[in-house]
Design an enzyme around this catalytic site. Structure first.
Site, short mmCIF file in Angstrom:
data_model
loop_
_atom_site.label_atom_id
_atom_site.label_comp_id
_atom_site.label_asym_id
_atom_site.label_seq_id
_atom_site.Cartn_x
_atom_site.Cartn_y
_atom_site.Cartn_z
N ASP A 30 -9.75 23.40 58.25
CA ASP A 30 -9.65 24.77 57.76
C ASP A 30 -10.92 25.11 56.98
OD1 ASP A 30 -6.99 26.78 57.17
OD2 ASP A 30 -8.78 27.06 55.93
N ILE A 31 -11.39 26.34 57.14
CA ILE A 31 -12.64 26.77 56.49
C ILE A 31 -12.46 26.89 54.97
CG2 ILE A 31 -12.28 29.29 56.59
CD1 ILE A 31 -15.15 29.47 57.76
N ASN A 87 2.88 29.49 59.27
CA ASN A 87 3.13 30.77 58.62
C ASN A 87 3.53 31.82 59.64
OD1 ASN A 87 2.53 29.97 55.94
ND2 ASN A 87 0.34 30.05 56.41
N VAL A 94 -4.08 34.71 60.85
CA VAL A 94 -4.78 34.60 62.14
C VAL A 94 -3.71 34.63 63.25
CG1 VAL A 94 -6.24 33.17 63.61
CG2 VAL A 94 -6.71 33.32 61.16
N HIS A 98 -0.87 28.35 65.06
CA HIS A 98 -1.53 27.15 64.53
C HIS A 98 -0.60 26.48 63.53
CE1 HIS A 98 -2.67 30.63 62.10
NE2 HIS A 98 -2.68 29.81 61.05
N HIS A 100 -0.63 24.01 60.18
CA HIS A 100 -1.47 23.48 59.10
C HIS A 100 -0.96 22.07 58.78
CE1 HIS A 100 -2.94 27.53 57.53
NE2 HIS A 100 -1.89 27.91 58.23
P1 5GP Z 1 -2.54 31.61 58.40
O1 5GP Z 1 -2.47 32.43 57.15
O2 5GP Z 1 -2.79 32.48 59.62
O3 5GP Z 1 -1.39 30.67 58.58
O4 5GP Z 1 -3.78 30.64 58.25
C1 5GP Z 1 -5.05 30.93 58.75
C2 5GP Z 1 -5.97 29.83 58.26
O5 5GP Z 1 -7.15 29.90 59.03
C3 5GP Z 1 -6.37 29.97 56.79
O6 5GP Z 1 -6.02 28.78 56.10
C4 5GP Z 1 -7.88 30.21 56.84
O7 5GP Z 1 -8.56 29.56 55.80
C5 5GP Z 1 -8.25 29.64 58.20
N1 5GP Z 1 -9.39 30.29 58.84
C6 5GP Z 1 -9.62 31.61 58.96
N2 5GP Z 1 -10.77 31.82 59.63
C7 5GP Z 1 -11.27 30.60 59.95
C8 5GP Z 1 -12.44 30.17 60.64
O8 5GP Z 1 -13.27 30.95 61.09
N3 5GP Z 1 -12.61 28.84 60.77
C9 5GP Z 1 -11.71 27.94 60.29
N4 5GP Z 1 -11.99 26.64 60.46
N5 5GP Z 1 -10.60 28.31 59.62
C10 5GP Z 1 -10.39 29.63 59.46
#
Ligand code: 5GP
Ligand code: ZN
Length: 110
Positions: A30-31, A87, A94, A98, A100
């Site tokens: 994760d970024i 989530n 996103v 996915h 986590h």
């Molecule tokens: P969500 O809220 O959709 O469950 O989690 C999205 C995750 O994707 C977040 O933890 C966010 O930090 C990560 N994320 C968003 N953009 C990028 C990216 O460009 N690269 C990577 N490696 N992670 C990302």
């Protein structure tokens, strides 16, 4: 999905080191990590959200848990702390399914 950030990572339009890669899945850091270990396990196919999963995805789901198992072992998390998080709704930022994998010390909520 042209504008999907995870599709771009999967298609290597955005460079990213993969911790795992198969014909169906990728895993990468994760970024903005929420824990010492914060790995995203992402199907290559663009499935928007968990609620879109059905029995046609049963093989894919088993593969996801096999990758999680492998990443838990590789990161020595089995005797430590780990969580698997998906989530949904407004908590999902996103729109590409996915999982986590979070391990070690937590820094913040995902
Ligand atoms: P969500 O809220 O959709 O469950 O989690 C999205 C995750 O994707 C977040 O933890 C966010 O930090 C990560 N994320 C968003 N953009 C990028 C990216 O460009 N690269 C990577 N490696 N992670 C990302
Ligand atoms: Zn996508």
């Amino acid at each position: 999905m042209e504008e999907c950030i995870f599709c771009k990572i999967i298609n290597k339009e955005i460079p990213k080191e993969f911790r795992f890669e198969s014909d169906t899945l990728v895993a990468f850091d994760d970024i903005s990590p929420s824990a010492d270990v914060h790995i995203l396990i992402v199907p290559r196919v663009h499935i928007e959200k968990m609620l879109d999963l059905n029995k046609n995805h049963s093989n894919l789901l088993v593969q996801i848990f096999e990758v999680v198992n492998r990443l838990v072992q590789e990161n020595n998390l089995s005797g430590d702390s780990y969580r698997l998080v998906v989530n949904g709704g407004r908590a999902q930022h996103v729109p590409h399914l996915h999982f986590h994998l979070l391990g070690g010390q937590w820094k913040k909520m995902v």
